[in-house]
Motif scaffolding. Structure first.
Motif, PDB file in Angstrom:
ATOM      1  N   ASP A   1     -23.941  -2.700 -74.225  1.00  0.00           N
ATOM      2  CA  ASP A   1     -24.565  -1.412 -73.905  1.00  0.00           C
ATOM      3  C   ASP A   1     -25.642  -1.624 -72.840  1.00  0.00           C
ATOM      4  OD1 ASP A   1     -25.649   1.121 -73.860  1.00  0.00           O
ATOM      5  OD2 ASP A   1     -26.515   1.011 -75.875  1.00  0.00           O
ATOM      6  N   VAL A   2     -25.466  -0.982 -71.705  1.00  0.00           N
ATOM      7  CA  VAL A   2     -26.376  -1.167 -70.566  1.00  0.00           C
ATOM      8  C   VAL A   2     -27.804  -0.765 -70.925  1.00  0.00           C
ATOM      9  CG1 VAL A   2     -26.878  -0.436 -68.211  1.00  0.00           C
ATOM     10  CG2 VAL A   2     -24.531  -0.913 -68.886  1.00  0.00           C
ATOM     11  N   GLU A   3     -27.970   0.330 -71.643  1.00  0.00           N
ATOM     12  CA  GLU A   3     -29.321   0.774 -72.020  1.00  0.00           C
ATOM     13  C   GLU A   3     -29.984  -0.234 -72.938  1.00  0.00           C
ATOM     14  OE1 GLU A   3     -29.696   4.773 -73.441  1.00  0.00           O
ATOM     15  OE2 GLU A   3     -28.362   5.543 -71.886  1.00  0.00           O
ATOM     16  N   LEU A   4     -29.232  -0.787 -73.867  1.00  0.00           N
ATOM     17  CA  LEU A   4     -29.782  -1.777 -74.785  1.00  0.00           C
ATOM     18  C   LEU A   4     -30.137  -3.067 -74.049  1.00  0.00           C
ATOM     19  CD1 LEU A   4     -30.560  -2.161 -77.705  1.00  0.00           C
ATOM     20  CD2 LEU A   4     -28.229  -2.912 -78.175  1.00  0.00           C
ATOM     21  N   ILE A   5     -29.314  -3.445 -73.090  1.00  0.00           N
ATOM     22  CA  ILE A   5     -29.614  -4.631 -72.273  1.00  0.00           C
ATOM     23  C   ILE A   5     -30.908  -4.405 -71.492  1.00  0.00           C
ATOM     24  CG2 ILE A   5     -28.850  -6.025 -70.307  1.00  0.00           C
ATOM     25  CD1 ILE A   5     -25.963  -5.499 -71.309  1.00  0.00           C
ATOM     26  N   GLU A   6     -31.044  -3.231 -70.883  1.00  0.00           N
ATOM     27  CA  GLU A   6     -32.278  -2.891 -70.155  1.00  0.00           C
ATOM     28  C   GLU A   6     -33.486  -2.947 -71.079  1.00  0.00           C
ATOM     29  OE1 GLU A   6     -32.967  -2.113 -66.955  1.00  0.00           O
ATOM     30  OE2 GLU A   6     -30.900  -2.418 -66.291  1.00  0.00           O
ATOM     31  N   GLU A   7     -33.321  -2.434 -72.297  1.00  0.00           N
ATOM     32  CA  GLU A   7     -34.412  -2.425 -73.270  1.00  0.00           C
ATOM     33  C   GLU A   7     -34.827  -3.855 -73.640  1.00  0.00           C
ATOM     34  OE1 GLU A   7     -34.610  -1.328 -77.924  1.00  0.00           O
ATOM     35  OE2 GLU A   7     -33.859   0.280 -76.631  1.00  0.00           O
ATOM     36  N   LYS A   8     -33.852  -4.725 -73.847  1.00  0.00           N
ATOM     37  CA  LYS A   8     -34.154  -6.110 -74.218  1.00  0.00           C
ATOM     38  C   LYS A   8     -34.801  -6.869 -73.062  1.00  0.00           C
ATOM     39  CE  LYS A   8     -32.689  -5.703 -78.348  1.00  0.00           C
ATOM     40  NZ  LYS A   8     -33.660  -5.643 -79.431  1.00  0.00           N
ATOM     41  N   ILE A   9     -34.359  -6.601 -71.838  1.00  0.00           N
ATOM     42  CA  ILE A   9     -34.995  -7.232 -70.671  1.00  0.00           C
ATOM     43  C   ILE A   9     -36.450  -6.779 -70.572  1.00  0.00           C
ATOM     44  CG2 ILE A   9     -35.038  -7.332 -68.140  1.00  0.00           C
ATOM     45  CD1 ILE A   9     -31.956  -7.114 -68.238  1.00  0.00           C
ATOM     46  N   PHE A  10     -36.672  -5.478 -70.730  1.00  0.00           N
ATOM     47  CA  PHE A  10     -38.034  -4.939 -70.683  1.00  0.00           C
ATOM     48  C   PHE A  10     -38.898  -5.556 -71.782  1.00  0.00           C
ATOM     49  CE2 PHE A  10     -41.236  -1.833 -71.998  1.00  0.00           C
ATOM     50  CZ  PHE A  10     -41.915  -1.666 -70.804  1.00  0.00           C
TER      51      PHE A  10
ATOM     52  N   SER B   1     -27.639 -11.297 -63.711  1.00  0.00           N
ATOM     53  CA  SER B   1     -28.627 -12.032 -62.913  1.00  0.00           C
ATOM     54  C   SER B   1     -30.051 -11.703 -63.357  1.00  0.00           C
ATOM     55  CB  SER B   1     -28.442 -11.759 -61.424  1.00  0.00           C
ATOM     56  OG  SER B   1     -28.655 -10.416 -61.129  1.00  0.00           O
ATOM     57  N   ARG B   2     -30.306 -10.472 -63.787  1.00  0.00           N
ATOM     58  CA  ARG B   2     -31.647 -10.113 -64.280  1.00  0.00           C
ATOM     59  C   ARG B   2     -31.973 -10.854 -65.569  1.00  0.00           C
ATOM     60  NH1 ARG B   2     -32.882  -4.317 -65.151  1.00  0.00           N
ATOM     61  NH2 ARG B   2     -34.929  -5.189 -65.551  1.00  0.00           N
ATOM     62  N   VAL B   3     -30.976 -10.959 -66.455  1.00  0.00           N
ATOM     63  CA  VAL B   3     -31.184 -11.680 -67.715  1.00  0.00           C
ATOM     64  C   VAL B   3     -31.469 -13.152 -67.425  1.00  0.00           C
ATOM     65  CG1 VAL B   3     -30.048 -12.466 -69.826  1.00  0.00           C
ATOM     66  CG2 VAL B   3     -29.834 -10.082 -69.123  1.00  0.00           C
ATOM     67  N   LEU B   4     -30.685 -13.742 -66.546  1.00  0.00           N
ATOM     68  CA  LEU B   4     -30.894 -15.153 -66.213  1.00  0.00           C
ATOM     69  C   LEU B   4     -32.238 -15.376 -65.533  1.00  0.00           C
ATOM     70  CD1 LEU B   4     -27.334 -16.158 -65.016  1.00  0.00           C
ATOM     71  CD2 LEU B   4     -28.474 -16.815 -67.140  1.00  0.00           C
ATOM     72  N   LYS B   5     -32.631 -14.467 -64.663  1.00  0.00           N
ATOM     73  CA  LYS B   5     -33.924 -14.578 -63.991  1.00  0.00           C
ATOM     74  C   LYS B   5     -35.064 -14.510 -65.012  1.00  0.00           C
ATOM     75  CE  LYS B   5     -36.758 -12.316 -60.488  1.00  0.00           C
ATOM     76  NZ  LYS B   5     -36.871 -11.205 -59.552  1.00  0.00           N
ATOM     77  N   CYS B   6     -34.937 -13.600 -65.963  1.00  0.00           N
ATOM     78  CA  CYS B   6     -35.949 -13.464 -67.014  1.00  0.00           C
ATOM     79  C   CYS B   6     -36.016 -14.735 -67.855  1.00  0.00           C
ATOM     80  CB  CYS B   6     -35.611 -12.254 -67.883  1.00  0.00           C
ATOM     81  SG  CYS B   6     -36.768 -11.945 -69.219  1.00  0.00           S
ATOM     82  N   TYR B   7     -34.856 -15.274 -68.221  1.00  0.00           N
ATOM     83  CA  TYR B   7     -34.814 -16.486 -69.039  1.00  0.00           C
ATOM     84  C   TYR B   7     -35.419 -17.676 -68.291  1.00  0.00           C
ATOM     85  CZ  TYR B   7     -33.205 -19.839 -72.473  1.00  0.00           C
ATOM     86  OH  TYR B   7     -33.161 -20.813 -73.431  1.00  0.00           O
ATOM     87  N   ARG B   8     -35.090 -17.799 -67.033  1.00  0.00           N
ATOM     88  CA  ARG B   8     -35.656 -18.896 -66.224  1.00  0.00           C
ATOM     89  C   ARG B   8     -37.178 -18.775 -66.118  1.00  0.00           C
ATOM     90  NH1 ARG B   8     -31.249 -17.640 -62.588  1.00  0.00           N
ATOM     91  NH2 ARG B   8     -29.536 -19.008 -63.089  1.00  0.00           N
ATOM     92  N   ARG B   9     -37.656 -17.550 -65.969  1.00  0.00           N
ATOM     93  CA  ARG B   9     -39.104 -17.327 -65.890  1.00  0.00           C
ATOM     94  C   ARG B   9     -39.781 -17.757 -67.194  1.00  0.00           C
ATOM     95  NH1 ARG B   9     -42.381 -11.932 -66.294  1.00  0.00           N
ATOM     96  NH2 ARG B   9     -44.423 -12.701 -65.679  1.00  0.00           N
ATOM     97  N   ILE B  10     -39.161 -17.423 -68.325  1.00  0.00           N
ATOM     98  CA  ILE B  10     -39.706 -17.823 -69.622  1.00  0.00           C
ATOM     99  C   ILE B  10     -39.751 -19.343 -69.736  1.00  0.00           C
ATOM    100  CG2 ILE B  10     -39.271 -17.806 -72.114  1.00  0.00           C
ATOM    101  CD1 ILE B  10     -38.145 -14.931 -71.698  1.00  0.00           C
ATOM    102  N   LEU B  11     -38.664 -19.996 -69.332  1.00  0.00           N
ATOM    103  CA  LEU B  11     -38.626 -21.462 -69.388  1.00  0.00           C
ATOM    104  C   LEU B  11     -39.705 -22.083 -68.506  1.00  0.00           C
ATOM    105  CD1 LEU B  11     -34.793 -22.202 -69.291  1.00  0.00           C
ATOM    106  CD2 LEU B  11     -36.302 -22.165 -71.283  1.00  0.00           C
ATOM    107  N   LYS B  12     -39.891 -21.531 -67.325  1.00  0.00           N
ATOM    108  CA  LYS B  12     -40.895 -22.048 -66.396  1.00  0.00           C
ATOM    109  C   LYS B  12     -42.298 -21.901 -66.975  1.00  0.00           C
ATOM    110  CE  LYS B  12     -42.377 -21.578 -61.609  1.00  0.00           C
ATOM    111  NZ  LYS B  12     -42.170 -20.864 -60.352  1.00  0.00           N
ATOM    112  N   ILE B  13     -42.585 -20.734 -67.553  1.00  0.00           N
ATOM    113  CA  ILE B  13     -43.900 -20.504 -68.161  1.00  0.00           C
ATOM    114  C   ILE B  13     -44.110 -21.465 -69.332  1.00  0.00           C
ATOM    115  CG2 ILE B  13     -45.308 -18.824 -69.444  1.00  0.00           C
ATOM    116  CD1 ILE B  13     -45.065 -18.175 -66.438  1.00  0.00           C
ATOM    117  N   ALA B  14     -43.084 -21.643 -70.142  1.00  0.00           N
ATOM    118  CA  ALA B  14     -43.209 -22.519 -71.318  1.00  0.00           C
ATOM    119  C   ALA B  14     -43.512 -23.954 -70.918  1.00  0.00           C
ATOM    120  CB  ALA B  14     -41.937 -22.451 -72.156  1.00  0.00           C
TER     121      ALA B  14
END
Length: 108
Positions: free
Chosen positions: A62-71, A21-34
């Motif tokens: 890898d959870v840490e890598l996912i967190e890093e990419k979201i950040f 859900s965090r990844v999808l929220k981030c992606y939606r935010r990017i789309l909205k800004i674009a």
């Protein structure tokens, strides 16, 4: 319309619902800004970059890598909004020799 669940995140049991859900929220935010970005060429860059990077990282487990990419995604977006420039910022490379401006320069 894109199906975000199937396109960017594999339906793996290894990824928690929270991360998905965090990844999808981030992606939606990017789309909205674009869609609201003032310059069409830059908006297209934002969309292409987001699509490419999210697609390239869709199989991460890898959870840490996912967190890093979201950040990283959130940081890049915040910097783009702040500076009104979506292109990545140049990074200082400590391995490249830098000029020494303390030495006197004979220019005459």
């Amino acid at each position: 319309n894109l199906d975000l669940n199937s396109t960017f995140i594999s339906n793996s049991t290894f990824i928690s619902h929270e991360h998905k859900s965090r990844v999808l929220k981030c992606y939606r935010r990017i789309l909205k800004i674009a869609t609201k970005w003032p310059k069409d060429e830059e908006a297209e860059y934002i969309l292409t970059e987001a699509f490419t990077l999210f697609r390239n990282h869709k199989d991460l487990k890898d959870v840490e890598l996912i967190e890093e990419k979201i950040f990283e995604a959130e940081s890049r977006l915040d910097i783009a909004i702040h500076y009104k420039n979506p292109y990545p910022r140049l990074h200082y490379d400590a391995n490249i020799p830098q000029p020494n401006f303390n030495d006197s320069m004979d220019i005459y």
